[in-house]
Design an enzyme around this catalytic site. Structure first.
Site, PDB file in Angstrom:
ATOM      1  N   GLY A  16     125.137  90.119  29.411  1.00  0.00           N
ATOM      2  CA  GLY A  16     125.697  90.181  30.760  1.00  0.00           C
ATOM      3  C   GLY A  16     126.765  89.148  31.049  1.00  0.00           C
ATOM      4  CB  THR A  18     131.376  91.486  31.830  1.00  0.00           C
ATOM      5  OG1 THR A  18     131.804  91.552  30.469  1.00  0.00           O
ATOM      6  CG2 THR A  18     132.503  91.975  32.720  1.00  0.00           C
ATOM      7  CB  ILE A  19     127.245  90.653  35.244  1.00  0.00           C
ATOM      8  CG1 ILE A  19     127.202  92.151  34.933  1.00  0.00           C
ATOM      9  CG2 ILE A  19     126.596  90.361  36.595  1.00  0.00           C
ATOM     10  CD1 ILE A  19     127.894  93.019  35.943  1.00  0.00           C
ATOM     11  CE  LYS A  39     134.931  91.004  26.730  1.00  0.00           C
ATOM     12  NZ  LYS A  39     133.644  91.640  27.038  1.00  0.00           N
ATOM     13  CB  THR A  43     135.429  94.863  20.282  1.00  0.00           C
ATOM     14  OG1 THR A  43     134.134  94.365  20.631  1.00  0.00           O
ATOM     15  CG2 THR A  43     136.254  93.750  19.657  1.00  0.00           C
ATOM     16  CG  ASP A  56     133.525  94.361  29.606  1.00  0.00           C
ATOM     17  OD1 ASP A  56     132.970  95.242  30.292  1.00  0.00           O
ATOM     18  OD2 ASP A  56     133.012  93.883  28.575  1.00  0.00           O
ATOM     19  N   GLY A 118     134.083  85.122  26.552  1.00  0.00           N
ATOM     20  CA  GLY A 118     134.158  85.303  25.112  1.00  0.00           C
ATOM     21  C   GLY A 118     133.649  86.661  24.678  1.00  0.00           C
ATOM     22  CB  VAL A 119     133.933  88.663  21.744  1.00  0.00           C
ATOM     23  CG1 VAL A 119     133.359  89.947  21.160  1.00  0.00           C
ATOM     24  CG2 VAL A 119     135.296  88.917  22.364  1.00  0.00           C
ATOM     25  N   GLY A 120     130.530  88.259  22.537  1.00  0.00           N
ATOM     26  CA  GLY A 120     129.251  87.926  21.919  1.00  0.00           C
ATOM     27  C   GLY A 120     128.954  86.440  22.023  1.00  0.00           C
TER      28      GLY A 120
END
Length: 238
Positions: A16, A18-19, A39, A43, A56, A118-120
């Site tokens: 979560g 992005t939330i 962001k 992906t 996102d 970030g990503v993951g």
């Protein structure tokens, strides 16, 4: 030390981020700290009218106080729902970190704070020898770590914290986020207090409940009721 924003990272994928990024953007804007979300790499993007669309990225664009070009918010979009290093290889695209830094600097010139998602997790690879943690370090942003309250989170959270500190990253706070309706599981009940005790001086900002409605107003309300942002305001000298 005053900062130009925060870097939101997760203990894993699908926690979560992005939330939480949107919630921080909305909350800071509501107290007159001009803030936008970013962001840099997304992906798993969808195609619309034969163009790759960062879902996102557009969600964060909606949360911003001003209308920014989506290419500034999300410079790199990939269709494959994979780590950026793998997705970029499959799609024959090169990720230029200088473009990400340039986009961040342009936003920083216009806003009091930029919240970068970030990503993951921190060790997701962007290139063979370059990871998400390296972007956070280059942008010189303290971390907001997002974790799940579910089984396994103690290990994931402590690994993330220890790696971040060993990398020389500063941690502004930790938020636990419920991605699913409350299930009254014993791990779900006990983990927040266990993690709070184990992380020492790192601020435990609170637990965000599951949200059926992720509109800006509902996110703002839930965040205000459950999350303490006093530590973030100190970083921004507000």
């Amino acid at each position: 030390m005053k900062t130009k924003g925060f870097f939101v990272t997760g203990t894993d994928t699908n926690v979560g981020k992005t939330i939480i990024t949107a919630a921080i953007v909305k909350t800071l804007n509501s107290i007159n700290i001009k803030t936008c979300g970013m962001k840099p790499i997304e992906t798993g993007c969808k195609r619309k009218d034969n163009k790759i669309v960062p879902c996102d990225g557009f969600f964060l664009k909606e949360m911003n106080i001003a209308d920014e070009d989506i290419d500034l918010i999300t410079p790199y979009c990939f269709e494959h729902p994979l780590a950026p290093m793998v997705a970029s290889s499959l799609e024959n695209k090169t990720i230029d970190i200088n473009i990400i830094k340039g986009s961040f600097e342009k936003l920083s010139d216009k806003y009091d704070a930029v919240i970068v998602e970030g990503v993951g997790g921190l060790l997701v690879p962007i290139k063979t020898d370059y990871f998400i943690a390296d972007i956070a370090k280059e942008l010189n942003l303290p971390l907001v770590i997002v974790a799940r309250p579910y089984l396994g989170t103690i290990n994931h959270t402590m690994l993330t914290i220890n790696f971040a500190l060993n990398k020389g990253l500063e941690i502004a706070g930790l938020i636990m986020n419920n991605m699913y309706p409350y299930q009254e599981l014993i791990a779900e009940k006990t983990n927040p207090d266990v993690v709070r005790k184990m992380i020492g001086n790192i601020p435990f900002m609170g637990v965000l409940p599951f949200l059926d409605n992720i509109s800006g107003d509902e996110i703002l309300k839930a965040f205000a009721e459950n999350i303490n942002i006093d530590g973030l305001k100190k970083y921004l000298n507000k």
